[in-house]
Design a protein around this motif. Sequence first.
Motif, PDB file in Angstrom:
ATOM      1  N   GLY A 171      25.026 -30.342  76.461  1.00 45.60           N
ATOM      2  CA  GLY A 171      23.855 -29.541  76.277  1.00 45.60           C
ATOM      3  C   GLY A 171      22.677 -30.127  77.043  1.00 45.60           C
ATOM      4  O   GLY A 171      21.690 -29.250  77.041  1.00 45.60           O
ATOM      5  N   ASN A 172      22.721 -31.154  77.694  1.00 43.90           N
ATOM      6  CA  ASN A 172      21.577 -31.700  78.471  1.00 43.90           C
ATOM      7  C   ASN A 172      21.180 -31.106  79.502  1.00 43.90           C
ATOM      8  O   ASN A 172      19.721 -30.838  79.870  1.00 43.90           O
ATOM      9  N   LEU A 173      21.813 -30.430  80.425  1.00 47.67           N
ATOM     10  CA  LEU A 173      21.410 -29.626  81.655  1.00 47.67           C
ATOM     11  C   LEU A 173      20.397 -28.565  81.113  1.00 47.67           C
ATOM     12  O   LEU A 173      19.394 -28.262  81.605  1.00 47.67           O
ATOM     13  N   LEU A 174      20.974 -27.604  80.193  1.00 50.13           N
ATOM     14  CA  LEU A 174      19.975 -26.648  79.682  1.00 50.13           C
ATOM     15  C   LEU A 174      18.994 -27.036  79.037  1.00 50.13           C
ATOM     16  O   LEU A 174      17.827 -26.445  78.973  1.00 50.13           O
ATOM     17  N   ALA A 175      19.026 -28.282  78.279  1.00 47.22           N
ATOM     18  CA  ALA A 175      17.952 -28.609  77.468  1.00 47.22           C
ATOM     19  C   ALA A 175      16.780 -29.168  78.255  1.00 47.22           C
ATOM     20  O   ALA A 175      15.592 -28.651  78.322  1.00 47.22           O
ATOM     21  N   LEU A 176      17.032 -29.845  79.719  1.00 47.44           N
ATOM     22  CA  LEU A 176      16.140 -30.203  80.435  1.00 47.44           C
ATOM     23  C   LEU A 176      15.551 -29.012  81.064  1.00 47.44           C
ATOM     24  O   LEU A 176      14.330 -29.044  81.232  1.00 47.44           O
TER      25      LEU A 176
END
Length: 178
Positions: A17-22
């Motif tokens: 989920g990190n790409l969308l969170a960034l």
Amino acid sequence: MAEVYHALGLHMHQPLGNLLALHNSGQRWEARQILWCYDRPTRMLEGYEDVARLHMSFSGTLLKQLEDPGVRETFGDVVNVEDFLNRYRRSNIEFVGSGLYHPVYPLCPPAEWDAQTEWWKGLGRHWLGRESFQGFWPPEMGFCMEMIPMLKRHGYRYVLVDSIFIKPKREMRWEELR
């Protein structure tokens, strides 16, 4: 003179989920930089396939994000994920396996090891275009000797490990060990 072999390895990882969170936190620039890094290796190898040898590890959590239509749509103006995955499939890169959710195996119940390993292999076969994987890159270099029988069952022939697991055949200075 003995032959010397050198393996250049890259590890590609993002927490789930990190790409969308960034992107959603206002740090879109950082997410763009990360995606360009995933797009770049195959472009750098173009024209050097006969001499360039590279080992790469993709964490399962990264592969799960790259297959997500929402990630692909959100970053479609940055990279074409399907295109760069196709280039990886066609490349001569030797991909090494891992665990699906980037587990530190020695800290997980051994009953979960097979599932983590097999799930990653399924994703790897699908997205990286290889039927088998010779090497294994333990997430966070979390390795223990008890993993060896499990890795062998899954067809792995070698494991990338931290230097603490390597015993020199002769006395060596600390800088030689590195």
